[in-house]
Design a protein around this motif. Structure first.
Motif, PDB file in Angstrom:
ATOM      1  N   THR A   1       0.860  -1.172   0.000  1.00 63.29           N
ATOM      2  CA  THR A   1       0.000   0.000   0.000  1.00 63.29           C
ATOM      3  C   THR A   1       0.901   1.227   0.000  1.00 63.29           C
ATOM      4  N   LEU A   2       0.655   2.124  -0.935  1.00 64.20           N
ATOM      5  CA  LEU A   2       1.489   3.333  -1.015  1.00 64.20           C
ATOM      6  C   LEU A   2       0.877   4.458  -0.204  1.00 64.20           C
ATOM      7  N   MET A   3      -0.330   4.215   0.286  1.00 67.02           N
ATOM      8  CA  MET A   3      -1.014   5.210   1.105  1.00 67.02           C
ATOM      9  C   MET A   3      -1.988   4.486   2.002  1.00 67.02           C
ATOM     10  N   GLY A   4      -2.497   5.178   2.993  1.00 67.03           N
ATOM     11  CA  GLY A   4      -3.458   4.548   3.895  1.00 67.03           C
ATOM     12  C   GLY A   4      -3.182   5.004   5.310  1.00 67.03           C
ATOM     13  N   HIS A   5      -4.223   5.552   5.911  1.00 68.89           N
ATOM     14  CA  HIS A   5      -4.075   5.987   7.289  1.00 68.89           C
ATOM     15  C   HIS A   5      -4.108   4.753   8.181  1.00 68.89           C
ATOM     16  N   GLY A   6      -3.260   4.722   9.209  1.00 72.89           N
ATOM     17  CA  GLY A   6      -3.188   3.547  10.083  1.00 72.89           C
ATOM     18  C   GLY A   6      -4.537   3.227  10.715  1.00 72.89           C
ATOM     19  N   SER A   7      -4.793   1.935  10.900  1.00 76.93           N
ATOM     20  CA  SER A   7      -6.010   1.519  11.583  1.00 76.93           C
ATOM     21  C   SER A   7      -5.866   1.886  13.061  1.00 76.93           C
ATOM     22  N   SER A   8      -6.977   2.317  13.687  1.00 79.23           N
ATOM     23  CA  SER A   8      -6.885   2.705  15.108  1.00 79.23           C
ATOM     24  C   SER A   8      -6.373   1.535  15.928  1.00 79.23           C
ATOM     25  N   LYS A   9      -6.867   0.366  15.587  1.00 80.15           N
ATOM     26  CA  LYS A   9      -6.335  -0.820  16.252  1.00 80.15           C
ATOM     27  C   LYS A   9      -5.444  -1.526  15.246  1.00 80.15           C
ATOM     28  N   ASN A  10      -4.198  -1.703  15.618  1.00 76.87           N
ATOM     29  CA  ASN A  10      -3.347  -2.544  14.776  1.00 76.87           C
ATOM     30  C   ASN A  10      -2.686  -3.599  15.650  1.00 76.87           C
ATOM     31  N   GLN A  11      -1.368  -3.517  15.812  1.00 76.68           N
ATOM     32  CA  GLN A  11      -0.740  -4.598  16.574  1.00 76.68           C
ATOM     33  C   GLN A  11      -0.423  -4.202  18.014  1.00 76.68           C
ATOM     34  N   GLN A  12      -0.955  -3.012  18.444  1.00 71.62           N
ATOM     35  CA  GLN A  12      -0.521  -2.517  19.755  1.00 71.62           C
ATOM     36  C   GLN A  12      -0.936  -3.400  20.928  1.00 71.62           C
ATOM     37  N   MET A  13      -1.991  -4.194  20.748  1.00 75.82           N
ATOM     38  CA  MET A  13      -2.442  -5.039  21.862  1.00 75.82           C
ATOM     39  C   MET A  13      -1.678  -6.371  21.920  1.00 75.82           C
ATOM     40  N   ASP A  14      -0.805  -6.599  20.963  1.00 76.69           N
ATOM     41  CA  ASP A  14      -0.071  -7.874  20.896  1.00 76.69           C
ATOM     42  C   ASP A  14      -1.008  -9.076  20.952  1.00 76.69           C
TER      43      ASP A  14
ATOM     44  N   LYS B   1      -3.628  12.308   5.682  1.00 80.06           N
ATOM     45  CA  LYS B   1      -4.356  13.338   6.438  1.00 80.06           C
ATOM     46  C   LYS B   1      -5.750  13.514   5.834  1.00 80.06           C
ATOM     47  N   LEU B   2      -5.810  13.525   4.510  1.00 80.17           N
ATOM     48  CA  LEU B   2      -7.110  13.677   3.844  1.00 80.17           C
ATOM     49  C   LEU B   2      -8.029  12.515   4.195  1.00 80.17           C
ATOM     50  N   GLU B   3      -7.445  11.334   4.254  1.00 73.73           N
ATOM     51  CA  GLU B   3      -8.271  10.158   4.572  1.00 73.73           C
ATOM     52  C   GLU B   3      -8.986  10.353   5.914  1.00 73.73           C
ATOM     53  N   GLU B   4      -8.333  11.073   6.811  1.00 72.01           N
ATOM     54  CA  GLU B   4      -8.936  11.309   8.129  1.00 72.01           C
ATOM     55  C   GLU B   4     -10.113  12.273   8.081  1.00 72.01           C
ATOM     56  N   ILE B   5     -10.101  13.197   7.105  1.00 73.60           N
ATOM     57  CA  ILE B   5     -11.155  14.228   7.136  1.00 73.60           C
ATOM     58  C   ILE B   5     -12.211  14.089   6.040  1.00 73.60           C
ATOM     59  N   VAL B   6     -11.884  13.418   4.964  1.00 71.63           N
ATOM     60  CA  VAL B   6     -12.851  13.295   3.862  1.00 71.63           C
ATOM     61  C   VAL B   6     -13.958  12.296   4.244  1.00 71.63           C
TER      62      VAL B   6
ATOM     63  N   LYS C   1      -9.734   0.972   3.234  1.00 71.33           N
ATOM     64  CA  LYS C   1      -8.840   1.538   4.242  1.00 71.33           C
ATOM     65  C   LYS C   1      -8.112   0.422   4.994  1.00 71.33           C
ATOM     66  N   TYR C   2      -7.067   0.807   5.711  1.00 74.83           N
ATOM     67  CA  TYR C   2      -6.314  -0.192   6.477  1.00 74.83           C
ATOM     68  C   TYR C   2      -7.236  -0.993   7.392  1.00 74.83           C
ATOM     69  N   ARG C   3      -8.156  -0.311   8.034  1.00 67.90           N
ATOM     70  CA  ARG C   3      -9.014  -1.011   9.002  1.00 67.90           C
ATOM     71  C   ARG C   3      -9.887  -2.063   8.311  1.00 67.90           C
TER      72      ARG C   3
END
Ligand code: ADP
Ligand code: MG
Length: 728
Positions: A238-251, A706-711, A720-722
Motif C-alpha cells: 500500500t502506497l497510502m493509507g491511514h493507520g487503523s486505530s487498532k493494529n498490533q498494539q495489543m499484541d 491526512k485527507l483520509e482522516e477528514i474526507v 482503508k487499512y481497518r
C-alpha cells in the motif's frame, strides 16, 4: 465513485472458510507423492540406471545419454500415472520468481497417430530464449540463447499436469543467468573448504552439507479488497493509507487463534506442500494483523531453496482458492511489522555431525568452536557484502525499521558462547573444551553448559543470531530467493575456512599438535571478532549505529550503494577464487540489481502519482464542493451569522485546499526528478536518483493520509487499512 470499495467490503464480509479436501491417508503417507524421490526411483528405474543416477546425485558423477534416456522413461511412466501431459524445465531467473515453459509429451508416431514421448535429451537440457530475462548485458555481448540444464540433486516434481524439472539457467557462453547455478558452486566451495578442517578432527568426513531452514512470513488480504487497491495490485504494497486505530498494539495477534478462513488456507497449503515433499512443520499468526508464518523442517540448502520458491508459487494459487491474496512484499502496510524470511543455517558432515553444536568430547567441542569462530570471522570480513545479498528496493522498507534487523550486520552470540570465547582467550593452548558438569571440580577448563540448545537466549534485534545449533540470518526478505543470501554466506565461510586451514597447517608443520595448532590459530581471530562484529545489545537502539560505526561495521542504508559491495575488490577476489562468479558475472548481476531497483521504484512512483492525482484529489475535491455548497447555503440563509456557523466547514475546506496543493506540488516535483533520472545512462547513477525519488514517497503520502482522516468515508475511493487488515 467508490462503489468498488463498498462492493469489496460487502463481498469480504460474506466470505466463509472453504472446505479443504484432504487426500486419503495420513500426511506421512501422502508426503512426497508428487516427487520423483528415491522411493520412486527404485520403483521406476532398472538397477543399472538407478545406480548411475544415484552416483550422479550423491557423488556428482556424469550421467551419460543412454542412462538419461532410462531415467526419462521411468519419470514419464510415473508422471503419466498421475495424469501428467506436459513437462517443463523449472528455473530461477534473476526476477525473484520461477520460470517454466511447458511442452507436451505429444509427438508424431509416424504411423499417422500420436504418442507420448519424453527422452533423456529433453530431461537433461533445453534451450529457452534468454533474451527476455534479465542478464545485465551478458546477452547483448554474446547471444540471446540460453540453456537450462537439469539439476539432478533437486528431485523432479509434478505441478498440476506438468512434470517440473529443476534446472540451472546459463547463457550460451556459460555465464549464470539464474540463482541456482552460483548457489550450487557456493555449496560445493563450502564443502571443499570445510572437509579439510573437519578432517583435522575426524578423517572419515568426506562431505559437508549446508543446511537451510527458512521461516516464511506473509500477509493475507481478502481477494475482493485487494482488487480494489491498485497499489497492492501493481506494487504489492500500500502506497497510502491511514493507520487503523487498532493494529498490533495489543499484541493479540501473535500466536493468537488462527482465523477460520486462514486456518483452512493453511491446511490446504500444508497438504499441497506435503504432497510436494516439503516438510512443513510450523504455522502461526505473526505480530501484525493478517500476518502469518510457516516453516518446514530444515534440509539441504539447494533443495530447501527450491522448495521455498515452489511453495511461494503454490501459496498464491491456494490463496486465491480461499478468496485471499497472499502478500509476500516485505512491507505491505505502513506502521505495522513487515515480513521477512529468517534463514536458519548450519553445516553438517556426512558422518552425521552438525558442526554448529557442541559434541561429546573436547576435540569435537573444539571442532564446534572452530566453525563457530570462523563463521563469525567471515561475517566480520564480509558483513557489508552479506547485507548486499539481501538488499532490495522492497526489503529496504523493513530493515532498520525497528521491527526487523537493523541495516547493520552484526552477530548475536548469547552469554554462554560469549563467555566461552572470552575464556578461550585466557587459557593455554592445550586446554580442553568440555561440557559443564561432567567433571567434579573446575580445572580451569573452558565449559559449555550441558543443556545448550534450549539454553541459548533470544535476541530478536540481531540480523545474525546464534540459536543453539545454527545461525539464524534474519535480514532476508520475505519475497526474496534465499539463494542470494545463501550463495554469499556459504562463499564467505568457504573463504575463511580456507585461510584458517592454511594457518593451522603452518602450525602443524612447525610440529604442534592439532589441538594446539587450532587453538593458536583461533585465538587472534577471537580477539578480532569479540568486540567488533559480535554484539548482544539492542540492535534497535539509536546508539547502535554510532557504536557500530566506531567498531568499523558498515552502516550504509542506501540500497544502490549497498549493491556496490558486490563488485568491490575483496568480493571479486573471493567469488572468482572460489569459482562462484566471474568478474563479468558480478558486474552483470549488479546491472540487473540496479535495473530492478530502478524499475520497482519507477512503478511505485507512477502508481503513487496516478492515485494521488486521479483518486485522492478528486475525492477530496468532491467532499470540498459539498462543504462549499453547504457554506454557500448558510450564507444565503444566515447572512450575518454564517461565518460562525460554518467555521468548521470553512476550516476543512481550507485544509483540503492546502493538502491538495501540497500533494500536487510534491507529485509534480517527483515527476520532474524522474525526468532527470530517466535521462541518465549509468545504472548506478540512475539508481541513486531513484533512491532519492523513493525517499520522497513518505512526504507525498502524509497529506494523502491526512485527507483520509477528514474526507467523508462514503466517498473515499479505496479500502482503508481497518478494512484490509482484519480478516473476518
Ligand atoms: P523460531 O522459533 O526461530 O521461529 P521455527 O520453528 O519457526 O523457529 O523455525 C526454525 C527453523 O530452523 C526450522 O525450519 C528448523 O527446522 C530450522 N532448524 C533447526 N535446526 C537447524 C539446523 N541445525 N540448521 C538449520 N536449520 C535448522
Ligand atoms: Mg518462527
Amino acid at each position: 465513485m467508490s462503489k468498488l470499495r463498498f462492493d469489496a467490503i460487502e463481498q469480504a464480509f460474506k466470505k466463509h472458510a472453504v472446505e479443504v479436501e484432504a487426500p486419503a491417508g495420513r500426511p506421512s503417507e501422502y508426503f512426497g507423492e508428487l516427487v520423483f524421490n528415491r522411493e520412486k526411483m527404485q520403483k521406476y528405474l532398472d538397477a543399472k540406471t538407478l545406480k548411475a543416477l544415484l552416483d550422479c546425485i550423491d557423488n556428482g558423477k556424469h550421467l551419460d545419454r543412454t542412462i538419461a534416456d532410462g531415467v526419462a522413461a521411468g519419470m514419464k511412466q510415473w508422471a503419466m500415472e498421475h495424469g501428467v501431459t506436459h513437462c517443463c524445465h523449472w528455473f530461477q531467473p534473476l526476477t525473484e520468481t520461477t520460470a517454466e515453459k511447458h511442452d507436451s509429451f505429444m509427438e508424431y508416431d509416424w504411423k499417422g497417430g500420436m504418442i507420448e514421448e519424453f527422452e533423456g535429451k529433453s530431461l537433461v537440457q533445453q534451450e529457452p530464449d534468454a533474451s527476455s530475462f534479465p542478464s545485465g548485458g551478458i546477452r547483448a555481448t554474446f547471444e540471446a540463447r540460453g540453456y537450462t540444464a537439469w539439476d539432478p540433486t533437486s528431485p523432479v516434481f509434478i505441478l498440476d499436469d506438468c512434470l517440473c524439472i529443476p534446472t540451472v539457467f546459463i547463457s550460451y557462453t556459460g555465464e549464470a543467468l539464474d540463482y541456482k547455478a552460483p548457489l550450487k558452486k557456493a555449496l560445493k566451495a563450502v564443502s571443499d573448504a570445510a572437509v579439510p578442517v573437519c578432517q583435522l578432527f575426524d578423517p572419515k568426513v568426506t562431505k559437508v552439507q549446508s543446511n537451510l531452514g527458512w521461516e516464511q512470513e506473509y500477509f493475507l488480504v481478502d481477494d475482493a479488497l485487494y482488487s480494489a487497491r491498485p497499489d497492492l495490485i501493481a506494487t504489492g504494497r500500500t502506497l497510502m493509507g491511514h493507520g487503523s486505530s487498532k493494529n498490533q498494539q495489543m499484541d493479540d495477534h501473535y500466536f493468537g487463534q488462527i482465523p477460520t478462513r486462514v486456518q483452512a488456507f493453511m491446511k490446504d497449503l500444508e497438504i499441497q506442500g506435503h504432497r510436494l515433499g516439503i516438510p512443513m512443520k510450523t504455522r502461526h499468526n505473526e505480530v501484525a494483523p493478517n500476518q502469518f508464518e510457516f516453516a518446514p523442517i530444515f534440509g539441504e540448502t539447494n533443495l530447501a531453496v527450491d522448495q521455498n520458491m515452489l511453495i511461494m508459487g503454490v501459496m498464491k494459487k491456494v490463496a486465491r482458492k480461499h478468496g485471499f491474496r497472499v502478500l509476500l512484499h516485505e512491507k505491505p502496510f505502513d506502521g505495522i511489522n513487515g515480513s521477512g524470511k529468517h534463514n536458519n543455517w548450519s553445516l553438517s558432515t556426512n558422518t552425521g555431525v552438525i558442526l554448529l553444536a557442541p559434541g561429546k568430547d573436547p576435540m569435537s567441542n573444539l571442532q564446534f568452536v572452530t566453525f563457530f569462530v570462523n563463521i563469525l570471522m567471515a561475517v566480520k570480513r564480509h558483513g557489508a557484502l552479506l547485507k548486499a545479498s539481501i538488499a532490495s528496493a522492497t526489503n529496504a522498507h523493513r530493515l532498520g525499521a525497528n521491527e526487523a534487523p537493523p541495516a547493520i550486520v552484526s552477530a548475536f552470540l548469547g552469554k554462554t558462547m560469549t563467555d566461552v570465547l572470552r575464556k578461550l582467550l585466557t587459557v593455554s593452548d592445550d586446554t580442553d573444551i568440555v561440557i559443564a558438569g561432567k567433571q567434579a571440580y573446575d580445572l580451569g577448563l573452558v565449559e559449555i553448559p550441558e543443556i545448550f540448545v534450549d539454553n541459548t537466549d533470544r535476541n530478536r534485534t540481531s540480523p545474525f543470531a546464534f540459536t543453539g545449533n545454527r545461525f539464524e540470518f534474519r535480514a532476508v526478505g520475505s519475497k526474496a530467493n534465499c539463494s542470494s543470501a545463501m550463495t554469499t554466506l556459504n562463499a564467505m565461510v568457504a573463504e575463511q575456512l580456507i585461510d584458517f586451514k592454511a594457518a593451522v597447517d603452518k602450525e602443524l608443520a612447525a610440529g604442534e599438535s592439532v589441538k594446539v595448532a587450532v587453538m593458536k590459530t583461533l585465538k587472534p581471530i577471537i580477539a578480532e571478532i569479540i568486540d567488533t562484529v559480535c554484539f548482544d545489545g539492542n540492535g534497535y537502539s539509536d546508539e547502535w549505529p554510532k557504536e557500530a560505526q566506531k567498531r568499523g561495521l558498515d552502516i550504509e542504508r542506501c540500497v544502490p550503494k549497498m549493491f556496490l559491495e558486490n563488485v568491490k575488490p575483496e568480493a571479486v577476489e573471493m567469488f572468482t577464487k572460489l569459482g562462484i562468479y566471474s568478474q563479468q558475472e558480478l558486474h552483470a548481476r549488479n546491472e540487473v540489481k540496479f535495473e530492478t531497483y530502478i524499475k520497482l521504484v519507477q512503478i511505485e512512483a507512477r502508481v503513487l502519482g496516478d492515485l494521488a492525482i486521479n483518486h485522492i484529489i478528486p475525492a477530496a475535491t468532491t467532499y470540498q464542493s459539498t462543504l462549499l455548497k453547504n457554506v454557500a447555503m448558510m450564507k444565503s440563509l444566515f447572512p450575518t451569522q454564517w461565518e460562525d456557523l460554518a467555521a468548521h466547514e470553512l476550516a476543512i475546506i481550507k485544509k483540503i485546499a492546502g493538502y491538495n496543493a501540497d500533494i500536487k506540488n510534491k507529485v509534480d516535483a517527483m515527476v520532474e526528478k524522474r525526468k532527470i533520472a530517466n535521462k541518465l545512462e549509468d545504472g548506478y547513477e540512475k539508481a541513486l536518483h531513484y533512491y532519492e525519488i523513493a525517499e520522497s514517497f513518505a512526504a507525498i503520502r502524509r497529506p494523502i493520509d491526512k485527507l483520509e482522516e477528514i474526507v467523508d468515508d462514503n466517498i473515499w475511493p479505496m479500502p482503508k487499512y481497518r478494512e484490509l487488515l482484519w480478516i473476518r
